[in-house]
Design an enzyme around this catalytic site. Sequence first.
Site, short mmCIF file in Angstrom:
data_model
loop_
_atom_site.label_atom_id
_atom_site.label_comp_id
_atom_site.label_asym_id
_atom_site.label_seq_id
_atom_site.Cartn_x
_atom_site.Cartn_y
_atom_site.Cartn_z
N HIS A 208 -0.53 -3.81 3.09
CA HIS A 208 0.54 -4.59 2.49
C HIS A 208 1.71 -3.62 2.29
CE1 HIS A 208 2.66 -6.71 -0.78
NE2 HIS A 208 1.99 -7.80 -0.43
N ASP B 84 -6.87 -0.12 -2.18
CA ASP B 84 -6.12 -1.30 -2.58
C ASP B 84 -7.10 -2.47 -2.55
OD1 ASP B 84 -4.62 -3.54 -2.85
OD2 ASP B 84 -3.22 -3.11 -1.21
N GLN C 45 -6.89 -7.64 -2.87
CA GLN C 45 -7.33 -8.86 -2.20
C GLN C 45 -8.86 -8.96 -2.17
OE1 GLN C 45 -6.12 -12.12 -1.42
NE2 GLN C 45 -4.41 -10.81 -0.85
N LYS D 146 -4.03 -12.68 -8.61
CA LYS D 146 -4.80 -12.97 -7.38
C LYS D 146 -6.25 -13.28 -7.72
CE LYS D 146 -1.76 -10.67 -4.40
NZ LYS D 146 -0.89 -11.41 -3.50
N CYS E 84 4.03 -9.83 4.13
CA CYS E 84 4.30 -8.46 3.66
C CYS E 84 3.49 -7.45 4.43
CB CYS E 84 4.06 -8.31 2.16
SG CYS E 84 5.09 -9.34 1.15
#
Lengths: 152, 413
Positions: free
Chosen positions: B122, B200, B203, B226, B367
């Site tokens: 991202h 990261d 998600q 999220k 993104c």
Amino acid sequence: MNDLRDLYAEVVMDHNRRPRNFKRIEGADREAEGFNPLCGDQISLYLNLDDGGAISDIGYVAAGCAISKAAASMMSEAVKGRSSADARKVIDGFRLLLTRKAGDDFDYEILGDLEILEGVSSYPTRIKCATLPIHTLASALSEKKNGAVSTE
Amino acid sequence: MYDVQKIRKDFPILSRKVYDKPLVYLDNAATTQKPRQVIQALVDYYEGYNANVHRGVHALSQEATERYEEARGKVARFIGAESPDEIIWTRNASESLNLVAYTWAQENIREGDEIVVTPYEHHSNLVPWQKVARDKGASLRILPMREEDNSLDMERVDEFITPRTKLLAVVHMSNGIGIINPVEELARRARAVGATVLIDATQSAPHLPVDVQGLDCDFLTLSGHKMLGPTGIGALYGRREILERMEPFLRGGEMVLEVWYDRATWNDLPMKFEAGTPNIADAIGFGAAIDYLEAVGMENVRDHEIALTAHALEAFKELEEEIDVFGPRDPERRGAIISFHSDIVHPHDLGTFLDRDGIAVRTGHHCTMPLMRELGVIATARASCYLYNTEEEIDALVDSVKRALRYFSDGAG
Ligand SMILES: Cc1ncc(COP(=O)(O)O)c(C=O)c1O
């Protein structure tokens, strides 16, 4: 029937499938790039101007959605052969049309097929798709020789 | 038994209509809907014990402080951190990533060092490192992708993770195409060369069990919105030894112990990184979201989404001629994110068409512009599921996509 027809009118679909003046002009007098980072629509616009500043030829290479491609095609027809003053009228008129700010006395005639895109004003998320070619044209006509615009 | 209908009842928004059609919400990779329990936690705070934290001796402030710190503890437990002190509240994952870029990276990255990322990052896990690399004379290395299934080429990892690698910053689940990267393996290789590891998990953590000990990472990022929580609250996990050595990020109230005219000393973890009045309500809401997810069970969420993914991939197979679906075919190797492209209809037009059928998907580059370039497209349409989505909703999506293909190929509508 589907109210999507307000957006994707037959004329729009036709310009999308058979874009007019879709071509690169090598060594054009003016060039400008337009980019809509939101959806990735891209357009490279080429203009040849005659001695009086009128648009003697116009071409573009565009990648994007149906609306932006149709808008580019319709715009190219609307301004080809026009004086730069008339081209500006098209630019201003189209912007007014989409923001519904055009007064009653506005002369839509000059917009040609572009007028059909009035339906886009009911789809706020798509207005930038429709205005990308026009912004790019404005940039190409402005003082700078090579411009780049972004609708974000 | 996983009762998706029962879960749906907890989400008031799912019963609304869009253009007179039932809402089919498939934009969960962008943000998720909120259950009543989370909304109620916000109301309870504002109606019952709104006060600033860590400051007052009065009852309300104590209550607010307790609930706020309790939420931090929930996040810590959820990802297997050793202590709540290792959880720093931020506004979102982007801020968590920037925090590391502006503190740890500024202090530790030197000229000639390399920062390794994947093509799936991202922009939030790429652009901050570009600045670090420029400021420090370091370079960014991009792990290679295999063309067949858009997965990482693990056979070539050693060319990229080398003794020059100072930081491995990789996305666990790609928001762009849903692929799950083998982050344990990547982290192991990075550790072996002495690099620091950032994952990261923005998600992935919402959709599958994530454990910082198992991943053996130094930093990990989360975004509350999220994972059923409110917007405006995120978290950064940092291993204690590293956080203790780092300089503060933002300076001001709350993050200091003692202040003189010319200097100050820093508060303990985690407050050292939290200047100013924090986002108390949303932190508490985030805690409520984690309670909700834990009650359902992350293994169950994952199983449900694997089933949805299998169903979706099967349904899209019928459209193979017209539509490319990105990422591996094996539902175990991906999240319930179906990112696809068709030459017949531009994603943006498709998005508008689906919208008129009440179906919310995201169209664009998500993104992840460099990833789109790798895939050879400008944009994709992306349907992303969550624990409340159903197979019927996937069927509605596929049906609408089919009609859109017809609409745009012959214009008959
Ligand atoms: C993988 C990933 N990382 C980071 C982010 C950034 O999250 P936020 O916008 O909440 O800061 C996102 C959001 O789409 C994401 O999907």
